[in-house]
Write an enzyme that holds these catalytic residues in place. Structure first.
Site, short mmCIF file in Angstrom:
data_model
loop_
_atom_site.label_atom_id
_atom_site.label_comp_id
_atom_site.label_asym_id
_atom_site.label_seq_id
_atom_site.Cartn_x
_atom_site.Cartn_y
_atom_site.Cartn_z
N HIS A 1 53.98 30.75 25.51
CA HIS A 1 54.26 29.23 24.89
C HIS A 1 53.92 28.90 23.19
CE1 HIS A 1 49.92 29.43 25.76
NE2 HIS A 1 50.11 28.56 26.69
N HIS B 1 57.38 29.68 32.66
CA HIS B 1 55.82 29.41 32.98
C HIS B 1 55.56 27.82 33.33
CE1 HIS B 1 51.54 29.34 30.19
NE2 HIS B 1 51.82 28.17 31.24
N ASP C 1 55.91 25.02 30.18
CA ASP C 1 54.55 24.67 30.19
C ASP C 1 54.04 23.51 30.78
OD1 ASP C 1 51.47 25.13 29.67
OD2 ASP C 1 52.14 25.33 27.91
N HIS D 1 52.82 24.86 35.56
CA HIS D 1 51.91 24.50 36.18
C HIS D 1 52.27 23.81 37.53
CE1 HIS D 1 49.39 26.29 33.16
NE2 HIS D 1 50.12 26.28 31.91
N LYS E 1 47.55 36.54 34.69
CA LYS E 1 47.70 36.00 33.38
C LYS E 1 46.63 35.64 32.62
CE LYS E 1 48.65 32.67 30.49
NZ LYS E 1 48.94 30.98 31.13
N LEU F 1 47.80 22.26 24.74
CA LEU F 1 47.67 23.97 24.03
C LEU F 1 48.77 25.11 24.34
CD1 LEU F 1 43.86 23.25 24.86
CD2 LEU F 1 44.89 23.24 22.77
N HIS G 1 48.21 33.67 26.87
CA HIS G 1 48.06 32.66 26.31
C HIS G 1 46.99 32.90 25.44
CE1 HIS G 1 46.22 27.84 25.54
NE2 HIS G 1 46.08 28.43 24.67
#
Ligand SMILES: NC(=O)N[C@@H](CC(=O)O)C(=O)O
Ligand SMILES: [Zn+2]
Ligand SMILES: [Zn+2]
Length: 344
Positions: free
Chosen positions: A174, A13, A247, A15, A99, A219, A136
């Site tokens: 997460h 996971h 994350d 970004h 996702k 988050l 999420h």
């Protein structure tokens, strides 16, 4: 000196952003990880296989010379994702998940799903083809306390979804609560979870130590100590359902140190070292390799990486800031020490 050798880990996971931001952060992940599941919450989001293919090319082109890092691409589910796009994604060979961002739940989620069952045709195609749904897991209702959003999501979305599509592969991303850890542990083998290093290392007090700490805001938000302990227990349990997902979510310093600061912590520069600290604190360093390097590939139907990394027990200081477009990037533990160091 104490050393620890592991099969090279993957980040399930991550970004990476795009353009200059991508170029700034990608080398950190390439140094540590063999592969990463790359999140699709760009502006605009990556909703088609064509967009994922183009993004993948930009990532490959931004790798440092000699890097064999492999980006595993994802699509961003919307109310209108067509089953044909899912079948195309599966056939592509480079899209490994889809996702689910509940609309408004987190950074760049405005195009997310407003009601999970609006996406049912796409979800049915995913169950059919075996393409995992990456979730999420937070409801966004204004009447639900921000610290309860994950637990309520399990009841309102996760359970009805799995009741409708019991064979759908799901990664609860997460996870931050005891409720999520217990739900995943008790679920069938098609349900797994990623756990971040920061949720293993910190509880919600870290948001308010001596004043408000925007670099500890992400988050789902950090939770009480009892939840952190439940996550540590899950990660170190030896269960194959739990695996590494940092994350790591870069935001320029000025957008975090702001009246309305962005959510996301940057950990990619020291990811495996932070996990090693958490596992060592739990007396479970022997469980780190399965969590970091074996469980994820097994769930995604991929082989483990063929090479190894070495960690040494040698304290080093995390830089106060890293280069990043639009200012700088403040990594987790900025200016502080980390007990383990990745060699090479
Ligand atoms: N985790 C975060 O706090 N932020 C992520 C989005 C996400 O993973 O929810 C981001 O893209 O910045
Ligand atoms: Zn998220
Ligand atoms: Zn994320």
């Amino acid at each position: 000196m104490q050393t620890l050798t592991l099969i090279r880990p993957d980040d399930w996971h991550l970004h990476l952003r795009d353009d200059a931001a991508l170029a700034a952060v990608l080398p950190d992940t390439c140094r540590q990880m063999g592969r990463a599941i790359v999140m699709p919450n760009l502006k605009p989001p990556v909703t088609t296989v064509a967009a994922a293919a183009a993004y993948r090319e930009r990532i490959l082109a931004a790798r440092p010379d000699g890097s064999a890092f492999e980006p595993l691409m994802t699509l961003y589910l919307t109310d209108n994702t067509r089953p044909e796009e899912i079948r195309l994604a599966k056939a592509s060979g480079f899209v490994h998940g889809v996702k689910l961002y509940p609309a408004g739940a987190t950074t760049n989620s405005d195009h997310g799903v407003t009601d999970i069952f609006k996406a049912l045709p796409a979800l049915e195609a995913m169950a059919e083809t075996g393409l995992p749904l990456l979730v999420h897991g937070e409801v966004t209702d204004a009447d639900i306390d921000v610290f309860d959003r994950e637990a309520v999501f399990i009841e309102r979305v996760m359970k009805p979804l799995l009741a409708k599509l019991p064979t759908l592969k799901v990664v609860f991303e997460h996870i931050t609560t005891r409720e999520a850890a217990e739900f995943v542990a008790a679920a069938p083998a098609n349900v797994a979870a990623t756990i971040t290093a920061h949720h293993l290392l910190m509880n919600r007090n870290a948001l308010f130590v001596g004043g408000i700490r925007p670099h500890h805001y992400c988050l789902p938000v950090l939770k009480r100590e009892q939840h952190r302990q439940a996550l540590v227990k899950a990660a170190t349990s030896g269960s194959a359902k739990f695996f590494l997902g940092t994350d790591s979510a870069p935001h320029a310093k000025g957008t975090k140190e702001a009246a309305c600061g962005c959510a996301g912590m940057y950990t990619a520069n020291a990811a495996i070292e932070l996990y090693a600290e958490a596992f060592e604190a739990a007396g479970a360093l022997d469980k780190l390799e399965a969590f970091a390097s074996l469980n994820g590939p097994a769930f995604y139907g991929l082989p483990a990486n063929g090479d190894r990394i070495e960690l040494v027990k040698e304290s080093w200081t995390v830089p106060a800031e890293l280069a990043y477009p639009g200012g700088s990037l403040v990594p987790l533990r900025a200016g502080e020490g980390i007990a383990w160091r990745l060699r090479g």
